[in-house]
Design a protein around this motif. Structure first.
Motif, PDB file in Angstrom:
ATOM      1  N   PHE A 338       0.815  -1.206   0.000  1.00 40.78           N
ATOM      2  CA  PHE A 338       0.000   0.000   0.000  1.00 40.78           C
ATOM      3  C   PHE A 338       0.856   1.266   0.000  1.00 40.78           C
ATOM      4  N   ALA A 339       2.009   1.194   0.660  1.00 40.70           N
ATOM      5  CA  ALA A 339       2.904   2.354   0.653  1.00 40.70           C
ATOM      6  C   ALA A 339       3.445   2.617  -0.747  1.00 40.70           C
ATOM      7  N   ALA A 340       3.847   1.555  -1.460  1.00 43.37           N
ATOM      8  CA  ALA A 340       4.365   1.702  -2.820  1.00 43.37           C
ATOM      9  C   ALA A 340       3.297   2.237  -3.755  1.00 43.37           C
ATOM     10  N   MET A 341       2.070   1.817  -3.525  1.00 50.25           N
ATOM     11  CA  MET A 341       0.958   2.293  -4.340  1.00 50.25           C
ATOM     12  C   MET A 341       0.811   3.805  -4.227  1.00 50.25           C
ATOM     13  N   LEU A 342       1.145   4.347  -3.045  1.00 52.55           N
ATOM     14  CA  LEU A 342       1.009   5.777  -2.808  1.00 52.55           C
ATOM     15  C   LEU A 342       2.308   6.543  -3.064  1.00 52.55           C
ATOM     16  N   LEU A 343       3.434   5.938  -2.654  1.00 54.30           N
ATOM     17  CA  LEU A 343       4.719   6.628  -2.794  1.00 54.30           C
ATOM     18  C   LEU A 343       5.268   6.570  -4.211  1.00 54.30           C
ATOM     19  N   SER A 345       7.261   4.674  -5.885  1.00 63.23           N
ATOM     20  CA  SER A 345       8.673   4.412  -6.144  1.00 63.23           C
ATOM     21  C   SER A 345       9.153   3.292  -5.239  1.00 63.23           C
ATOM     22  N   GLN A 346       9.880   2.316  -5.818  1.00 58.58           N
ATOM     23  CA  GLN A 346      10.443   1.243  -5.000  1.00 58.58           C
ATOM     24  C   GLN A 346      11.448   1.785  -4.003  1.00 58.58           C
ATOM     25  N   ALA A 347      12.307   2.676  -4.484  1.00 53.69           N
ATOM     26  CA  ALA A 347      13.342   3.234  -3.616  1.00 53.69           C
ATOM     27  C   ALA A 347      12.738   4.074  -2.501  1.00 53.69           C
ATOM     28  N   ALA A 348      11.748   4.894  -2.841  1.00 55.67           N
ATOM     29  CA  ALA A 348      11.124   5.752  -1.835  1.00 55.67           C
ATOM     30  C   ALA A 348      10.403   4.928  -0.779  1.00 55.67           C
ATOM     31  N   THR A 349       9.724   3.873  -1.205  1.00 62.71           N
ATOM     32  CA  THR A 349       9.016   3.006  -0.258  1.00 62.71           C
ATOM     33  C   THR A 349       9.988   2.296   0.665  1.00 62.71           C
ATOM     34  N   THR A 350      11.068   1.784   0.091  1.00 61.31           N
ATOM     35  CA  THR A 350      12.089   1.111   0.900  1.00 61.31           C
ATOM     36  C   THR A 350      12.689   2.068   1.908  1.00 61.31           C
ATOM     37  N   LYS A 351      12.988   3.258   1.453  1.00 62.50           N
ATOM     38  CA  LYS A 351      13.592   4.273   2.323  1.00 62.50           C
ATOM     39  C   LYS A 351      12.646   4.672   3.451  1.00 62.50           C
ATOM     40  N   ALA A 352      11.351   4.741   3.162  1.00 62.44           N
ATOM     41  CA  ALA A 352      10.392   5.240   4.133  1.00 62.44           C
ATOM     42  C   ALA A 352      10.020   4.201   5.192  1.00 62.44           C
ATOM     43  N   LEU A 353       9.892   2.920   4.808  1.00 57.59           N
ATOM     44  CA  LEU A 353       9.324   1.935   5.728  1.00 57.59           C
ATOM     45  C   LEU A 353      10.282   0.866   6.245  1.00 57.59           C
ATOM     46  N   PHE A 371      10.118  -7.754   0.415  1.00 51.44           N
ATOM     47  CA  PHE A 371      10.730  -6.678  -0.358  1.00 51.44           C
ATOM     48  C   PHE A 371      10.081  -6.493  -1.724  1.00 51.44           C
ATOM     49  N   ALA A 372       9.655  -7.580  -2.363  1.00 51.54           N
ATOM     50  CA  ALA A 372       9.058  -7.489  -3.701  1.00 51.54           C
ATOM     51  C   ALA A 372       7.790  -6.652  -3.697  1.00 51.54           C
ATOM     52  N   ALA A 373       7.147  -6.500  -2.541  1.00 45.19           N
ATOM     53  CA  ALA A 373       5.888  -5.755  -2.466  1.00 45.19           C
ATOM     54  C   ALA A 373       6.069  -4.264  -2.710  1.00 45.19           C
ATOM     55  N   VAL A 374       7.316  -3.774  -2.668  1.00 51.68           N
ATOM     56  CA  VAL A 374       7.543  -2.344  -2.964  1.00 51.68           C
ATOM     57  C   VAL A 374       7.349  -2.052  -4.448  1.00 51.68           C
ATOM     58  N   SER A 375       7.028  -3.077  -5.234  1.00 47.49           N
ATOM     59  CA  SER A 375       6.850  -2.905  -6.684  1.00 47.49           C
ATOM     60  C   SER A 375       5.392  -2.690  -7.072  1.00 47.49           C
ATOM     61  N   ALA A 376       4.554  -2.356  -6.128  1.00 45.29           N
ATOM     62  CA  ALA A 376       3.119  -2.174  -6.413  1.00 45.29           C
ATOM     63  C   ALA A 376       2.846  -0.808  -7.045  1.00 45.29           C
TER      64      ALA A 376
END
Length: 432
Positions: A338-343, A345-353, A371-376
């Motif tokens: 859900f974070a990747a869906m809003l952010l 970006s894979q990198a931004a989501t990883t950095k944030a959460l 980790f693969a879930a940051v690709s949403a």
């Protein structure tokens, strides 16, 4: 206040997504201003992620100007045309490995027209190979040794005793297996092309063109530029492995891994420019350079907005999430999704959460598997490669429904991420 702040974050992201393109990064800046107006201190801008993207994109753009990208695409096109009936399986493999090599999913832009054309010529519904190809280009980021998301994520796991190559191996095996299985399922989604009413109507109106592909890989130094870029990737992997505490070849490095990636990629760009005798002024005009710099703006704005919200409410988030994550580890994948869906970006989501998740005591197996879930990035149909696939399919099969979420990328995306997470847990328990 947390709900007011979350509302501001969601409203800013929604506004940027509606406008599209680089505007989502601009909207991130507006969101930070709005949060600051109600007393929230701005969070940290992810400069390390942004600088890595800039360095890698610079080398890719130099390679594109030298003809290396066309050389790569030409061989991909030959493969697809040699086995046209298997395009639903081969196309996502092509985009997966191109992204794996380059560290950016924007490489898929160059192959999408070929995929659409070959599928159309074979009477195959283009939405099938196009949808899974876009998903493969997104999910491959989480297995690429030079992607900003992977570099940052692996640096978080080093203190946990998990080496760089181990993370890459698990992510590569899990995501590639998921892409292959999803590609097999995608072949049965939607009606056949000859039965699609939208396609038949467009065909009747003469709106379905037979595009001719061009061979643009005749530049004399195309192959050399590709070899230089691949050599840079190999050097990065060797250096990153040598830095790993498990290997211990370099105990006190002068260059950190992030600095090494930036320096090596900039050097590769210089070597390509010099050896391949290209005009340096053309690099900034390359399509990959423009899209990469747009990605930097998006990451800067959205990741800054996300970091501002997360850092301001970290204590509340940890208190609320710790109980769920301890009882249900797979919830991390859901949170990242859900974070990747809003952010966006894979990198931004990883950095944030990810730092917050590891601080809560999430074990490395759970983190790697999730980790693969940051690709949403496919949920909202506004991502550049997704929109490009829609535009390049003149048969109308790759279309976005009136409900916005009912688009052909949804099922392949959900299935690929779910399988990647499941395989990640299995491999993680076997290896770690």
């Amino acid at each position: 206040m947390i709900w007011l702040e979350l509302g501001i974050v969601l409203l800013a992201i929604f506004m940027g997504a509606r406008i599209g393109g680089v505007a989502i990064g601009f909207a991130g800046g507006l969101g930070v201003l709005a949060l600051a107006a109600i007393g929230v201190e701005p969070g940290h801008i992810p400069w390390d992620v942004i600088l890595i993207i800039m360095a890698v994109i610079s080398a890719i753009a130099a390679m594109q100007v030298a003809g290396g990208m066309d050389y790569l695409v030409n061989h991909a096109e030959r493969l697809l045309r040699r086995h046209p009936t298997h395009i639903s399986l081969l196309a996502p493999l092509v985009t997966y490995f191109m992204t794996l090599l380059a560290g950016t999913g924007h490489t898929a832009f160059s192959t999408l027209p070929v995929i659409a054309q070959v599928a159309k010529e074979q009477g195959i519904r283009p939405s099938r190979p196009l949808s899974i190809s876009v998903i493969a280009s997104q999910i491959a980021i989480t297995a690429s040794p030079v992607s900003a998301a992977m570099v940052y994520f692996s640096s978080l796991l080093e203190p946990q005793g998990v080496g760089y190559l181990t993370v890459i191996f698990i992510c590569f095996c899990s995501t590639l297996s998921a892409v292959i299985l999803t590609a097999l399922v995608t072949q049965f989604l939607g009606c056949e092309l000859k039965d699609d009413p939208v396609y038949l109507e467009r065909l009747r109106l003469g709106e379905v063109a037979q595009r001719q592909t061009e061979n643009n890989c005749d530049q004399p130094y195309a192959r050399q530029s590709l070899f230089i870029f691949c050599g840079a990737i190999a050097l990065i992997m060797i250096y990153a492995t040598a830095l790993s505490p498990a290997v211990g070849l370099i105990a006190d490095p002068v260059l950190s891994r992030d600095h090494a990636i930036i320096a090596i990629m900039l050097t590769a760009a210089l070597l390509i420019t010099w050896v391949c005798k290209i005009d340096a002024d053309k690099i900034s005009s390359a399509a990959t350079f423009k899209s990469g710099m747009c990605a930097c703006i998006c990451v800067m704005g959205v990741a800054w907005l996300g970091a501002t919200f997360v850092e301001a409410n970290l204590a509340h988030i940890q208190a609320s999430a710790s109980q769920f994550l301890n009882q249900y580890p797979w919830m991390l994948a859901l949170a990242l999704f859900f974070a990747a869906m809003l952010l966006y970006s894979q990198a931004a989501t990883t950095k944030a959460l990810m730092p917050a998740a590891l601080a809560l005591g999430v074990n490395p197996i759970t983190a790697i598997a999730s980790f693969a879930a940051v690709s949403a990035l496919f949920v909202l149909p506004t991502y550049p490669t997704l929109l490009a696939a829609v535009e390049m399919d003149d048969t109308g099969t790759t279309r976005i429904g009136k409900a916005v979420f009912n688009h052909p990328f949804m099922i392949p995306g959900l299935l690929a991420i779910s399988l990647s997470v499941a395989f990640g847990f299995m491999l993680g328990h076997l290896i770690l």
